[in-house]
Design a protein around this motif. Structure first.
Motif, PDB file in Angstrom:
ATOM      1  N   ALA A  89      22.252 -18.936   3.040  1.00 48.08           N
ATOM      2  CA  ALA A  89      21.566 -18.983   1.741  1.00 48.08           C
ATOM      3  C   ALA A  89      21.288 -20.429   1.336  1.00 48.08           C
ATOM      4  O   ALA A  89      20.217 -20.749   0.813  1.00 48.08           O
ATOM      5  CB  ALA A  89      22.402 -18.284   0.679  1.00 48.08           C
ATOM      6  N   ILE A  90      22.257 -21.325   1.612  1.00 46.94           N
ATOM      7  CA  ILE A  90      22.058 -22.742   1.280  1.00 46.94           C
ATOM      8  C   ILE A  90      20.981 -23.330   2.200  1.00 46.94           C
ATOM      9  O   ILE A  90      20.023 -23.965   1.755  1.00 46.94           O
ATOM     10  CB  ILE A  90      23.372 -23.543   1.455  1.00 46.94           C
ATOM     11  CG1 ILE A  90      24.448 -23.033   0.488  1.00 46.94           C
ATOM     12  CG2 ILE A  90      23.122 -25.040   1.273  1.00 46.94           C
ATOM     13  CD1 ILE A  90      25.830 -23.594   0.752  1.00 46.94           C
TER      14      ILE A  90
ATOM     15  N   GLN B 119      15.853 -20.506  -6.827  1.00 43.71           N
ATOM     16  CA  GLN B 119      15.327 -20.076  -8.126  1.00 43.71           C
ATOM     17  C   GLN B 119      16.030 -18.841  -8.667  1.00 43.71           C
ATOM     18  O   GLN B 119      16.399 -18.784  -9.818  1.00 43.71           O
ATOM     19  CB  GLN B 119      13.831 -19.798  -8.008  1.00 43.71           C
ATOM     20  CG  GLN B 119      13.030 -21.052  -8.203  1.00 43.71           C
ATOM     21  CD  GLN B 119      11.582 -20.832  -7.836  1.00 43.71           C
ATOM     22  OE1 GLN B 119      11.268 -20.012  -6.984  1.00 43.71           O
ATOM     23  NE2 GLN B 119      10.711 -21.560  -8.484  1.00 43.71           N
ATOM     24  N   ASN B 120      16.167 -17.844  -7.799  1.00 42.64           N
ATOM     25  CA  ASN B 120      16.699 -16.562  -8.268  1.00 42.64           C
ATOM     26  C   ASN B 120      18.057 -16.280  -7.672  1.00 42.64           C
ATOM     27  O   ASN B 120      18.331 -16.661  -6.539  1.00 42.64           O
ATOM     28  CB  ASN B 120      15.754 -15.435  -7.837  1.00 42.64           C
ATOM     29  CG  ASN B 120      14.442 -15.543  -8.552  1.00 42.64           C
ATOM     30  OD1 ASN B 120      14.407 -15.753  -9.758  1.00 42.64           O
ATOM     31  ND2 ASN B 120      13.359 -15.441  -7.804  1.00 42.64           N
TER      32      ASN B 120
ATOM     33  N   LEU C  55      24.961 -13.760  -5.055  1.00 44.67           N
ATOM     34  CA  LEU C  55      24.983 -15.218  -5.195  1.00 44.67           C
ATOM     35  C   LEU C  55      24.205 -15.638  -6.437  1.00 44.67           C
ATOM     36  O   LEU C  55      23.068 -15.200  -6.640  1.00 44.67           O
ATOM     37  CB  LEU C  55      24.364 -15.871  -3.954  1.00 44.67           C
ATOM     38  CG  LEU C  55      24.921 -15.412  -2.598  1.00 44.67           C
ATOM     39  CD1 LEU C  55      24.214 -16.145  -1.456  1.00 44.67           C
ATOM     40  CD2 LEU C  55      26.425 -15.641  -2.512  1.00 44.67           C
ATOM     41  N   GLY C  56      24.841 -16.484  -7.270  1.00 46.06           N
ATOM     42  CA  GLY C  56      24.159 -16.995  -8.445  1.00 46.06           C
ATOM     43  C   GLY C  56      24.420 -16.192  -9.718  1.00 46.06           C
ATOM     44  O   GLY C  56      23.708 -16.344 -10.691  1.00 46.06           O
TER      45      GLY C  56
ATOM     46  N   GLU D 221      29.137 -24.664  -3.559  1.00 41.15           N
ATOM     47  CA  GLU D 221      29.177 -26.131  -3.664  1.00 41.15           C
ATOM     48  C   GLU D 221      30.019 -26.725  -2.525  1.00 41.15           C
ATOM     49  O   GLU D 221      29.654 -27.724  -1.911  1.00 41.15           O
ATOM     50  CB  GLU D 221      29.760 -26.540  -5.025  1.00 41.15           C
ATOM     51  CG  GLU D 221      29.735 -28.043  -5.226  1.00 41.15           C
ATOM     52  CD  GLU D 221      30.287 -28.468  -6.591  1.00 41.15           C
ATOM     53  OE1 GLU D 221      30.974 -27.649  -7.238  1.00 41.15           O
ATOM     54  OE2 GLU D 221      30.044 -29.613  -6.988  1.00 41.15           O
ATOM     55  N   GLN D 222      31.127 -26.064  -2.245  1.00 43.50           N
ATOM     56  CA  GLN D 222      32.026 -26.563  -1.202  1.00 43.50           C
ATOM     57  C   GLN D 222      31.333 -26.613   0.160  1.00 43.50           C
ATOM     58  O   GLN D 222      31.646 -27.441   1.005  1.00 43.50           O
ATOM     59  CB  GLN D 222      33.211 -25.601  -1.131  1.00 43.50           C
ATOM     60  CG  GLN D 222      34.461 -26.172  -0.526  1.00 43.50           C
ATOM     61  CD  GLN D 222      35.533 -25.104  -0.551  1.00 43.50           C
ATOM     62  OE1 GLN D 222      35.681 -24.381  -1.540  1.00 43.50           O
ATOM     63  NE2 GLN D 222      36.269 -24.965   0.530  1.00 43.50           N
ATOM     64  N   LEU D 223      30.379 -25.731   0.360  1.00 47.05           N
ATOM     65  CA  LEU D 223      29.668 -25.709   1.647  1.00 47.05           C
ATOM     66  C   LEU D 223      28.368 -26.512   1.584  1.00 47.05           C
ATOM     67  O   LEU D 223      27.523 -26.398   2.457  1.00 47.05           O
ATOM     68  CB  LEU D 223      29.397 -24.266   2.082  1.00 47.05           C
ATOM     69  CG  LEU D 223      30.648 -23.435   2.413  1.00 47.05           C
ATOM     70  CD1 LEU D 223      30.275 -22.032   2.841  1.00 47.05           C
ATOM     71  CD2 LEU D 223      31.494 -24.103   3.501  1.00 47.05           C
ATOM     72  N   GLY D 224      28.215 -27.298   0.527  1.00 45.62           N
ATOM     73  CA  GLY D 224      27.091 -28.234   0.486  1.00 45.62           C
ATOM     74  C   GLY D 224      25.910 -27.804  -0.359  1.00 45.62           C
ATOM     75  O   GLY D 224      24.872 -28.474  -0.356  1.00 45.62           O
TER      76      GLY D 224
END
Ligand code: HAM
Length: 426
Positions: free
Chosen positions: A93-94, A101-102, A134-135, A293-296
């Motif tokens: 996903a990253i 956006q979504n 996610l999100g 965040e931890q995965l960048g």
């Protein structure tokens, strides 16, 4: 090791009968996921080892001792066969900017690998269906996951299942609790077993997850993370519970539940059963707001869960009986050179019309072919000899009930079959 070739220990073959049940299960699962708006994602089985050491946690059982890791012979990179799906899903996903956006509702299913001691319900290659949202920050999505599980268990008719719920709070709350827990456990240092001593400073929460009965009293008296939750975490946890009560989903709060992966915060849950012996948990998950965040990635909240398919299949007794084994509509038998070519065409015509047809391959007289037709569990045999072929017809004989044998041209045969099997002439 003997000379005979065998499958790898803890990695199972699914023979056709069982594989058909799995396919029936997978169909149910797909409809269920779609009904909640989840979309599929497929990621590779092999990832860089550091994805899991960073994602799942350096001091977890999985990373410390269960991963199938190897060095790529050609470039020396450290690779691992995925032990779970969340880290890969978040990585993808990253990497592809999916949550730019979504928010995303995603699911995956497939084999995972952990070097555990194999026993009933516990394997080295096993399969998970995983769901990741996610999100999403609010408690409603935590509740959505739990409620959707409950619906699936009900649809499958699973019995004796229990929902255990806990909150692991946020990073600061866990840090305060961790310090107090270490101080507490240090007082019992000499009584801890080897695992306990090792985890005391690396992953003290996992000491509470011990299966060692000798440590029961120590664990019972340990400070509970749930007592360290601040106002925001408590409010989140209470909202999840309120939504569950409104949806009439019973749960039990288990303050000792820690999960085996390090990425969780706030809500965690496990579905357990008394029917699988030691492998009581057949589905588990929770919130992991720090992982992206931890995965960048740019910080974004998330939560999810995964069920072990082998364990759910073991529980799905009723389904196993009622799922029914796939049987073909017709089995096509033939004798003679002209008949063979005509029968081959008839089988294709049947498939074009939407029927499933097994064409008899190989030799054999009519009698032995009819035995095979019967054993295939087909509803009808289509019989073609040179005489029928010359007349452009095939004979149709019911195998499961009484009825006349009739000879028809291929198109008429399809219409007749549709009428008999599905009650329509289209
Ligand atoms: P997990 O609890 O490690 O969580 O695994 C989820 C499920 O996979 C377990 O409840 C169990 O049914 C099954 N399972 C695990 N190990 C084995 C095994 N050796 N043999 C058979 N079944 C097994 C996770 O993997 C997380 N990724 C779940 C998640 C998704 N959390 C958030 N999103």
């Amino acid at each position: 090791m003997s000379n005979k070739l065998q499958g790898v220990r803890g990695m199972n073959d699914l023979l056709p009968e069982e594989a058909e049940r799995w396919e029936a299960f997978e169909e149910i699962i797909r409809d269920w996921l779609r009904s909640y708006g989840y979309r599929p994602i497929r990621t590779p089985i092999v990832e860089y080892t550091r994805l899991f050491s960073r994602g799942v946690g350096e001091h977890t059982d999985i990373v410390e001792k269960e991963m199938y890791s190897f060095e790529d012979r050609l470039n020396g990179e450290q690779l691992t066969m995925r032990p779970e799906g969340t880290a890969s899903c978040v990585r993808a996903a990253i990497e592809h900017n999916l949550i730019f956006q979504n928010p995303q509702r995603l699911y995956y299913s497939g084999p995972m690998f952990r070097h555990e001691r194999p026993q009933k319900g516990r394997y080295r290659q096993f399969h998970q269906v995983g769901v990741e949202a996610l999100g999403f920050a609010g408690p409603d999505v935590d509740a959505e996951h739990i409620v959707m599980c409950r619906r699936l268990w009900d649809d499958l008719g699973l019995e004796d299942v229990e929902l255990q719920l806990n909150s692991l709070g946020d990073a600061a709350e866990r840090a305060t609790h961790r310090a107090e827990l270490i101080a507490y456990l240090e007082r019992f240092h000499d009584q801890l077993d080897e695992d306990g001593k090792r985890r005391l400073h690396t992953n003290p929460l996992r000491v509470l997850d011990t299966k060692n009965p000798a440590l029961e009293d120590i664990v019972a008296g340990a400070p509970r993370l749930i007592d360290y939750l601040g106002e925001t975490s408590l409010k989140h946890f209470e909202s999840v519970q309120r939504l569950l009560r409104e949806a009439a989903v019973p749960y039990r709060i288990n303050p000792r539940m820690v999960r085996g992966l390090d990425y969780y915060n706030r809500t965690v849950f496990e579905w357990t059963t008394t029917r699988l012996g030691a492998q009581a948990t057949f589905c588990g998950g929770g919130r992991y707001d720090g992982l992206i965040e931890q995965l960048g990635g740019k910080p974004a909240p998330a939560c999810g869960f995964a069920m072990g398919m082998e364990r759910v299949m073991l529980l799905w007794q009723e389904g196993l009986e009622s799922a029914g084994l796939a049987s073909p509509d017709v089995y096509v038998v033939h004798q003679g050179e002209q008949a063979q070519a005509f029968a081959f065409r008839v089988a294709e015509t049947l498939r074009s019309a939407g029927f499933s047809a097994i064409y008899h391959c190989g030799e054999g007289g009519f009698k032995s072919q009819m035995k095979k037709a019967d054993a295939s569990r087909a509803a009808y045999a289509v019989i073609v000899g040179d005489e029928e072929a010359a007349a452009g017809r095939a004979a149709l004989k019911p195998l499961r009930d009484e009825g006349e044998q009739i000879a028809l041209e291929p198109e008429a045969l399809c219409e007749w079959l549709a009428q008999r099997l599905y009650g329509d002439a289209d």
